[in-house]
Design a protein around this motif. Structure first.
Motif, PDB file in Angstrom:
ATOM      1  N   VAL A   1      49.682  43.358  31.858  1.00 37.15           N
ATOM      2  CA  VAL A   1      49.024  42.051  31.870  1.00 37.15           C
ATOM      3  C   VAL A   1      48.618  41.770  33.301  1.00 37.15           C
ATOM      4  N   TYR A   2      47.534  41.022  33.474  1.00 32.54           N
ATOM      5  CA  TYR A   2      47.033  40.754  34.824  1.00 32.54           C
ATOM      6  C   TYR A   2      46.735  39.271  34.982  1.00 32.54           C
ATOM      7  N   ALA A   3      46.710  38.866  36.220  1.00 36.54           N
ATOM      8  CA  ALA A   3      46.342  37.491  36.574  1.00 36.54           C
ATOM      9  C   ALA A   3      45.632  37.530  37.924  1.00 36.54           C
ATOM     10  N   ILE A   4      44.741  36.576  38.139  1.00 33.46           N
ATOM     11  CA  ILE A   4      44.007  36.489  39.404  1.00 33.46           C
ATOM     12  C   ILE A   4      44.419  35.198  40.098  1.00 33.46           C
ATOM     13  N   GLY A   5      44.918  35.320  41.331  1.00 33.60           N
ATOM     14  CA  GLY A   5      45.364  34.155  42.085  1.00 33.60           C
ATOM     15  C   GLY A   5      44.220  33.391  42.706  1.00 33.60           C
ATOM     16  N   HIS A   6      44.517  32.229  43.260  1.00 38.51           N
ATOM     17  CA  HIS A   6      43.469  31.402  43.873  1.00 38.51           C
ATOM     18  C   HIS A   6      42.820  32.124  45.055  1.00 38.51           C
ATOM     19  N   ASP A   7      43.556  33.117  45.642  1.00 38.58           N
ATOM     20  CA  ASP A   7      43.016  33.884  46.766  1.00 38.58           C
ATOM     21  C   ASP A   7      42.284  35.142  46.304  1.00 38.58           C
ATOM     22  N   TRP A   8      41.983  35.257  45.019  1.00 36.94           N
ATOM     23  CA  TRP A   8      41.239  36.360  44.406  1.00 36.94           C
ATOM     24  C   TRP A   8      42.054  37.653  44.359  1.00 36.94           C
ATOM     25  N   LYS A   9      43.349  37.591  44.588  1.00 35.82           N
ATOM     26  CA  LYS A   9      44.173  38.793  44.479  1.00 35.82           C
ATOM     27  C   LYS A   9      44.482  39.073  43.005  1.00 35.82           C
ATOM     28  N   LEU A  10      44.316  40.331  42.627  1.00 39.75           N
ATOM     29  CA  LEU A  10      44.604  40.754  41.262  1.00 39.75           C
ATOM     30  C   LEU A  10      46.051  41.228  41.197  1.00 39.75           C
ATOM     31  N   ALA A  11      46.852  40.571  40.376  1.00 42.55           N
ATOM     32  CA  ALA A  11      48.255  40.952  40.203  1.00 42.55           C
ATOM     33  C   ALA A  11      48.446  41.517  38.805  1.00 42.55           C
TER      34      ALA A  11
ATOM     35  N   THR B   1      50.284  50.440  40.951  1.00 44.40           N
ATOM     36  CA  THR B   1      49.742  50.858  42.244  1.00 44.40           C
ATOM     37  C   THR B   1      48.318  51.361  42.089  1.00 44.40           C
ATOM     38  N   MET B   2      48.083  52.158  41.051  1.00 42.31           N
ATOM     39  CA  MET B   2      46.742  52.682  40.819  1.00 42.31           C
ATOM     40  C   MET B   2      45.740  51.559  40.590  1.00 42.31           C
ATOM     41  N   VAL B   3      46.120  50.602  39.749  1.00 45.29           N
ATOM     42  CA  VAL B   3      45.220  49.488  39.446  1.00 45.29           C
ATOM     43  C   VAL B   3      44.963  48.655  40.700  1.00 45.29           C
ATOM     44  N   ALA B   4      46.019  48.402  41.490  1.00 43.84           N
ATOM     45  CA  ALA B   4      45.860  47.597  42.702  1.00 43.84           C
ATOM     46  C   ALA B   4      44.928  48.266  43.704  1.00 43.84           C
ATOM     47  N   ASN B   5      45.054  49.603  43.839  1.00 41.83           N
ATOM     48  CA  ASN B   5      44.201  50.313  44.786  1.00 41.83           C
ATOM     49  C   ASN B   5      42.776  50.466  44.288  1.00 41.83           C
TER      50      ASN B   5
ATOM     51  N   LYS C   1      40.597  46.290  44.292  1.00 42.63           N
ATOM     52  CA  LYS C   1      40.932  45.368  45.373  1.00 42.63           C
ATOM     53  C   LYS C   1      39.970  44.189  45.299  1.00 42.63           C
ATOM     54  N   LEU C   2      40.197  43.369  44.276  1.00 44.86           N
ATOM     55  CA  LEU C   2      39.253  42.297  43.979  1.00 44.86           C
ATOM     56  C   LEU C   2      39.100  41.347  45.156  1.00 44.86           C
ATOM     57  N   ASP C   3      40.210  40.965  45.789  1.00 47.85           N
ATOM     58  CA  ASP C   3      40.131  40.006  46.888  1.00 47.85           C
ATOM     59  C   ASP C   3      39.333  40.564  48.055  1.00 47.85           C
ATOM     60  N   GLU C   4      39.573  41.838  48.410  1.00 51.06           N
ATOM     61  CA  GLU C   4      38.841  42.444  49.522  1.00 51.06           C
ATOM     62  C   GLU C   4      37.362  42.618  49.191  1.00 51.06           C
ATOM     63  N   THR C   5      37.092  43.058  47.962  1.00 49.37           N
ATOM     64  CA  THR C   5      35.702  43.279  47.555  1.00 49.37           C
ATOM     65  C   THR C   5      34.916  41.981  47.539  1.00 49.37           C
TER      66      THR C   5
ATOM     67  N   ASP D   1      37.500  58.661  42.164  1.00 47.06           N
ATOM     68  CA  ASP D   1      37.279  58.830  43.584  1.00 47.06           C
ATOM     69  C   ASP D   1      38.151  57.892  44.417  1.00 47.06           C
ATOM     70  N   PHE D   2      38.728  56.861  43.777  1.00 43.46           N
ATOM     71  CA  PHE D   2      39.582  55.927  44.509  1.00 43.46           C
ATOM     72  C   PHE D   2      40.931  56.577  44.771  1.00 43.46           C
TER      73      PHE D   2
END
Length: 462
Positions: free
Chosen positions: A130-140, A186-190, A193-197, A459-460
């Motif tokens: 399950v995933y959630a997106i924080g107010h800072d655009w980080k995908l958890a 870890t794979m999904v987080a790498n 990188k929604l917040d960085e993108t 490729d990621f």
């Protein structure tokens, strides 16, 4: 004596009148603010598509072959275990949940006290993320084991011996679950990188983007707000739409300065207006600075020679500026007439040709009176007609070429490895033009389709 004095006064008056008519009077430069020309806010809808098959391929590559290995017989469980992938990890999605089925092939060595025995088995583990997106655009993300199923219970290779199958199951589930779950997260987080993108894309939208080096055309997106629709699964893809509110501009000429960057808005889910058209419609203020307009006009008219009989003039230079909503053209001529003359015309929209034209280009009253007294042949010649054609072309300034260049950019533009921008620019419509201290502004809109395709996830790196 009185007649001599009268003659002197007459000569002085004539001389003064002659001084006043050596050059036409330069029109005053001024600009008016017109509320009709407020830049409209544009909504850009950018669909994002992630192919589930690509995600599955990436996961299988990232997790490798050996998923869990315990080589210690003396850690209290009396077993060595190697768990390898028994085929391909399969992914299914539903709502905001991603499910994985991980097939394992097991090798087990068990210490029975009198010696060591070996067994093999096969097991399916079912995980969900399950995933959630924080107010800072980080995908958890959080990945947990949901169930397991023995496809082949462990069998001893020594007849008459038995091993505790449930203990083996518990061991493998306890040890391998954490390893596999952490690997997936870890794979999904790498990979995402929604917040960085989003932060990088947000900042880039404030920089001038060169659409056409040849025609010195620059786009400034000027975003004002940003949001995203909930992710949904459709046609084998995970899809969402980024919604950008902006006030874009087109600039012509040298690279304009970047606009000040405003803070990235907090993440919010946004709902699409289903009645709105698909794709995007961008309202643009396209600004053509007077200096750039002068440069372009000089290319076609400077050095032009206009003749009538034995008389001629050559265009030496041109200056453009505004007087209200009229464009003033200041020509510097040499030849039979040396000096300045001034023409004015109003930029208006021609809906039939979908372009801006300079309507009723005429000499200023002072220039016309001067020419009628001093160079009537010039007032009746082809100079004004040539200038009219040139101004109409200028106001249509390479917009078709700009559309072509933008279309080429949208066809297959790689933003980053595995992330491509694809789209089609279908319409470029012009609405009006007006004059500002910065230059000639043309109001237009662009319509088309735009999408961001995420592929090649293998490729990621981890």
């Amino acid at each position: 004596m009185r007649s001599l004095r009268a003659l002197f006064v007459t000569v002085v008056i004539i001389s003064l009148m002659g001084c006043k008519t050596t050059q036409p009077t330069r029109p005053l430069e001024n600009y008016t603010n017109d509320d009709r020309f407020i830049n409209q806010s544009s909504t850009i809808r950018i669909p994002i598509r992630l192919n589930i098959q690509e995600l599955e391929n990436s996961l299988n590559q990232q997790l490798g072959d050996a998923l869990y290995q315990d080589d210690n017989l003396n850690d209290g469980d009396k077993m060595k275990v190697i768990a390898r992938k028994d085929g391909t990890i399969k992914i299914t999605t539903e709502g905001s949940t991603i499910s994985y089925q991980v097939p394992l092939d097991l090798w087990i060595q068990y210490d029975v006290g009198l010696g060591k025995v070996e067994a093999t088995g096969r097991l399916n583990l079912d995980f969900s993320t399950v995933y959630a997106i924080g107010h800072d655009w980080k995908l958890a993300t959080q990945t947990n084991l949901q169930s397991h199923e023995w496809k082949e219970r462990p069998r001893l290779k020594v007849a008459g011996m038995s091993i505790p199958v449930q203990s083996i199951a518990n061991l493998i589930l306890n040890r391998s679950t954490a390893t596999i779950s952490n690997s997936i997260d870890t794979m999904v987080a790498n990979a995402f990188k929604l917040d960085e993108t989003v932060a990088e894309a947000w900042e880039l939208m404030f920089n001038p983007y060169e659409i056409s080096p040849e025609y010195q055309t620059w786009l400034l997106v000027n975003p004002t707000d940003l949001g995203m629709t909930p992710i949904k699964t459709e046609n084998g893809n995970m899809e969402a739409t980024i919604i950008v509110q902006s006030k874009p501009e087109l600039r012509f000429g040298p690279k304009p300065a970047a606009n000040p960057i405003i803070k990235l808005p907090d993440f919010e889910y946004r709902m699409l207006n289903e009645s709105a058209e698909e794709g995007f419609q961008i309202f643009l203020d396209a600004t053509l600075p007077y200096e750039e307009a002068e440069r372009l006009t000089r290319q076609s008219i400077k050095g032009e020679r206009f003749e009538q009989g034995s008389r001629h003039v050559v265009v030496e230079d041109i200056e453009l500026f505004g007087q209200g909503n009229n464009l003033v053209i200041n020509l510097l001529l040499s030849g039979s007439y040396k000096g300045h003359i001034y023409l004015t015309g109003e930029p208006v929209f021609n809906p039939r040709r979908n372009r801006i034209e300079v309507e009723d280009l005429e000499y200023t009253l002072d220039s016309k009176n001067f020419l009628l007294r001093s160079a009537a042949w010039l007032a009746k010649g082809t100079l004004k007609k040539k200038l009219q054609e040139n101004m109409d072309y200028l106001m249509d300034y390479n917009l078709a070429d700009a559309q072509k260049q933008m279309q080429e950019q949208l066809q297959d533009y790689e933003i980053s490895p595995g992330v491509k921008l694809q789209g089609a620019l279908e319409e470029l419509n012009i609405y009006n033009a007006y004059l500002t201290t910065d230059g000639i502004k043309v109001l237009m809109s662009l319509k088309g389709d735009l999408g961001v395709i995420v592929d090649g996830l293998s490729d990621f790196g981890m």
